[in-house]
Scaffold this motif. Structure first.
Motif: not given
Length: 204
Positions: A127-135, A61-66
């Motif tokens: 695999t594609v992994h998410t970290w954080g990115s709550t929304d 998500g945007r916040k985690t990316y930033d």
């Protein structure tokens, strides 16, 4: 077809907001940022490192990316497996506000996010992994797009904050394939997709 793997740091009551520091995410007046820090140890660090190194790509998500883009490109040590993975592998960024992404090997997902994510799942890779990115996770949950969870659960209760499992979560069962307890009382659980829940009645 790559699996979507969700990695999350959670309190015992399911909060995943701002584990890393006081100013990581103050949305909603959240005052508990940095709650994960007292529980960090070598076992947890190893599991995080192995998880990131295992990813063929990252969905952010945007916040985690930033947060990531402001830190990891500055880490140039070739012996750092986290920096090597994050800086070199594909990063898919879901955002309504960003017009472009500049971190190496990043691409922007806009418009019909669910349709674009389904296209992503048709690409090569494991695999594609998410970290954080709550929304972003709420979109994945509502559309049953999560194949695996890797959850770090910490022995702390906060009572407020953004949670992993929101009101739109689709009911599923999960199969635990790995569980580790760290020296400081955190637990790591790896779950793979099961099927739909089954229901019954206990007793007579």
């Amino acid at each position: 077809m790559p699996k979507i793997v969700v990695n999350a740091f959670l309190t015992l009551d399911g909060v995943m907001q701002a584990p890393g520091g006081p100013d990581e995410d103050r949305d909603g007046g959240f005052v508990h940022g940095g709650w994960q820090a007292p529980y960090l140890d070598d076992v947890g660090g190893r599991l995080v490192t192995e998880g990131i190194a295992d990813a063929d790509g990252f969905l952010l998500g945007r916040k985690t990316y930033d947060i990531f883009a402001n830190y990891w490109p500055k880490v140039t040590d070739p012996n750092n497996p986290i920096a090597t993975a994050l800086n070199s592998r594909p990063k898919y960024v879901v955002s309504r506000s960003l017009d472009r992404v500049t971190w190496n090997n990043s691409s922007l997902i806009k418009g019909d996010v669910v349709a674009e994510l389904r296209k992503l799942r048709q690409q090569p890779g494991r695999t594609v992994h998410t970290w954080g990115s709550t929304d972003l996770l709420q979109t994945l949950l509502k559309n049953d797009l999560i194949d695996e969870y890797r959850l770090f659960i910490f022995p702390v209760v906060l009572g407020s904050g953004k949670r992993l499992f929101g009101s739109g979560t689709v009911p599923v069962t999960l199969k635990q394939v790995e569980s580790v307890t760290t020296g400081k009382g955190a637990t790591y659980h790896r779950f793979e997709r099961g099927g739909k829940p089954e229901y019954g009645q206990i007793g007579t």
